[in-house]
Design an enzyme around this catalytic site. Structure first.
Site, mmCIF file in Angstrom:
data_model
loop_
_atom_site.group_PDB
_atom_site.id
_atom_site.type_symbol
_atom_site.label_atom_id
_atom_site.label_comp_id
_atom_site.label_asym_id
_atom_site.label_seq_id
_atom_site.Cartn_x
_atom_site.Cartn_y
_atom_site.Cartn_z
ATOM 1 N N GLU A 44 0.552 -0.639 0.223
ATOM 2 C CA GLU A 44 -0.502 0.246 0.207
ATOM 3 C C GLU A 44 0.785 1.286 -0.007
ATOM 4 O O GLU A 44 0.134 2.575 -0.386
ATOM 5 C CB GLU A 44 -0.998 0.158 1.073
ATOM 6 C CG GLU A 44 -1.796 -0.968 0.916
ATOM 7 C CD GLU A 44 -2.760 -1.011 -0.203
ATOM 8 O OE1 GLU A 44 -2.576 0.722 -0.957
ATOM 9 O OE2 GLU A 44 -3.591 -1.545 -0.489
ATOM 10 N N TYR A 125 -6.426 6.787 3.658
ATOM 11 C CA TYR A 125 -6.800 6.078 2.718
ATOM 12 C C TYR A 125 -6.148 4.580 3.022
ATOM 13 O O TYR A 125 -6.392 3.478 2.617
ATOM 14 C CB TYR A 125 -6.357 6.307 1.043
ATOM 15 C CG TYR A 125 -6.352 4.867 0.186
ATOM 16 C CD1 TYR A 125 -6.739 4.375 0.126
ATOM 17 C CD2 TYR A 125 -5.287 4.485 0.224
ATOM 18 C CE1 TYR A 125 -6.564 2.886 -0.991
ATOM 19 C CE2 TYR A 125 -4.518 3.064 -0.438
ATOM 20 C CZ TYR A 125 -5.407 2.518 -0.899
ATOM 21 O OH TYR A 125 -5.397 1.256 -1.974
ATOM 22 N N ASP A 143 -9.851 5.198 -3.234
ATOM 23 C CA ASP A 143 -8.385 5.750 -3.770
ATOM 24 C C ASP A 143 -8.805 6.405 -5.258
ATOM 25 O O ASP A 143 -10.400 6.172 -5.036
ATOM 26 C CB ASP A 143 -7.500 4.523 -3.761
ATOM 27 C CG ASP A 143 -8.387 3.436 -4.596
ATOM 28 O OD1 ASP A 143 -8.982 3.270 -5.285
ATOM 29 O OD2 ASP A 143 -6.934 2.847 -5.326
#
Ligand code: SF4
Length: 347
Positions: A44, A125, A143
Site C-alpha cells: 500500500e 486511504y 483511492d
C-alpha cells in the site's frame, strides 16, 4: 440496492481479481502470520502515486531483502533509500523506515484503522485499506479508482475535491459488513480495468444496471476534475565532477529534509540557476556543458543542465568519490540518474 451492488461486485471480483504478489485469492482466510500485514502495508505504501507495474519489482526486492517488518526496522536508512531509488516520492521511503521501527518496537501492526492512521506515512486511504485487507475490518477505502467508480455509479457531479465528502458517504453506504477488503480491492480492480478514466467499458461492468452515470450518458465526464493548475518551470544545474580520467564521480547526500531528502545525488545549485546558466560552480575550472535533462515533479517541471569538470581536488563539503562504472548501484533519485546517464553517454 446498496446490498445488490456489493453482491454483484464481490461476484465479479471472485471471477476476475487481479493476481498480485501482495494479494490473497478472493475469499481466502487471512493467514495467521505477521508477514501478512507487513506485505499489505508495504504494497500500500509503494502503490501510493505509483502504478502496479512499477511497484512489482520493488515489492519483490524489498520482501526478499527484508522479509519481515523487524528486518526492515533493522535496516539502515541509506540501504532502504538506495533500494527505493527510482520509485519516486522519497518521503515515503523515509516514513517506511520510521514506521517499521515503530511497529517492531510495539510488537506488530495495530489492527484498527485509527491505530494504523497514527503510524508515520499512513493517510486515511492507506489506514483504511490495511485495516480492511490485512485485518478484515469494515473500513471505507477510497483511492482514485474507487473515487471514479463511485462518482459514476451515483452520478456525483460536484467537482473534486469538494465531491470527496459525497463520494466517501456513498462508498460507506455500499461497503459490506464482511469481506470489506475484497470489496475494496474489487472496486479498485473495476476502476483499473473496466471503469477506466477515458473509456469505461459499461457493457462488461457488473454494476451497469445500478449505474446512474451510465443511465445519464457520458459517464466518462465524472468525476468532474478541478481546473488544472499551471505547473511552474524551474531550472537548475547539476555538476558532474570527475577525477582519475572520469573513473570516479563526486556524489553527495542531500539534506534529510526537502526535495529528494536523504538521497544520494550529484551536487547541484539548489535549482536556482540563472536562466543564462551563469550561476556559481562548486569548483573553479573550465566546465564543459553536456546538455540538459527534464524531470516532472507534481509541483514543478525542472530543466537540469549538466556541466562537467575533471579535477584532482576534493570539492568542499560532504561527499565521496563513486566509481563511474557502478553508477547504477549508487541509488540516485531518477532525476540524478537521468543526469548521470547523460554524462556517461557523453564520455
Ligand atoms: S456502468 Fe460504466 S460508468 Fe458505471 S461503474 Fe460500470 S463501467 Fe463505470
Amino acid at each position: 440496492m446498496t446490498a445488490s451492488i456489493s453482491v454483484s461486485l464481490l461476484g465479479w471480483y471472485d471471477a476476475h481479481a487481479r493476481d498480485l504478489p501482495w494479494r490473497l485469492p478472493p475469499g481466502s482466510a487471512r493467514p495467521d502470520d505477521p508477514a501478512w500485514p507487513y506485505r499489505v502495508w508495504l504494497s500500500e505504501v509503494m502503490l501510493q502515486q505509483t502504478t502496479v507495474a512499477a511497484v512489482k519489482p520493488y515489492f519483490a526486492k524489498f520482501t526478499e531483502t527484508w522479509p519481515t517488518v523487524e528486518a526492515l526496522a533493522a535496516a539502515s536508512e541509506d540501504d532502504v533509500m538506495a533500494a527505493w531509488a527510482g520509485l519516486g516520492y522519497y518521503s515515503r521511503a523515509r516514513n517506511l523506515v520510521k514506521c517499521a521501527r515503530q511497529v517492531a518496537e510495539r510488537g506488530g501492526f495495530p489492527t484498527t484503522e485509527a491505530g494504523l492512521r497514527a503510524l508515520p506515512g499512513l493517510g486515511d486511504y492507506a489506514a483504511a485499506a490495511i485495516a480492511a485487507i490485512a485485518f478484515g475490518q469494515r473500513a471505507v477505502v477510497v483511492d482514485a479508482n474507487v473515487e471514479r467508480v463511485v462518482a459514476r455509479l451515483f452520478a456525483i457531479d460536484e467537482p473534486l475535491p469538494k465531491a470527496r465528502k459525497a463520494i466517501r458517504a456513498a462508498t460507506d453506504a455500499i461497503t459490506p459488513e464482511t469481506r470489506a477488503g475484497d470489496f475494496a480491492q474489487g472496486l479498485m480492480d473495476l476502476g483499473a480495468h473496466i471503469c477506466t478514466s477515458r473509456a469505461p467499458r459499461c457493457l462488461l461492468c457488473p454494476l451497469s444496471d445500478a449505474c446512474e452515470g451510465r443511465k445519464q450518458g457520458e459517464p466518462e465526464r465524472l468525476p468532474v476534475k478541478p481546473a488544472k493548475k499551471v505547473v511552474p518551470e524551474r531550472r537548475g544545474t547539476a555538476f558532474w565532477i570527475t577525477r582519475d580520467g572520469g573513473r570516479k564521480v563526486w556524489l553527495v547526500t542531500r539534506p534529510a529534509s526537502g526535495m529528494l531528502g536523504g538521497m544520494r545525488a550529484l551536487p547541484d545549485d539548489g535549482w536556482t540557476a540563472r536562466a543564462d546558466g551563469s550561476g556559481e560552480t562548486p569548483l573553479a575550472g573550465e566546465w564543459r556543458s553536456l546538455g540538459a535533462v527534464r524531470h516532472g515533479f507534481t509541483h514543478a517541471s525542472l530543466t537540469l543542465r549538466v556541466v562537467a569538470l575533471e579535477t584532482s581536488t576534493d570539492p568542499v563539503g560532504d561527499g565521496a568519490w563513486w566509481p563511474a562504472d557502478r553508477m547504477e548501484e549508487a541509488g540516485l533519485a531518477t532525476l540524478f540518474a537521468k543526469a548521470a546517464q547523460l554524462a556517461l553517454a557523453a564520455r
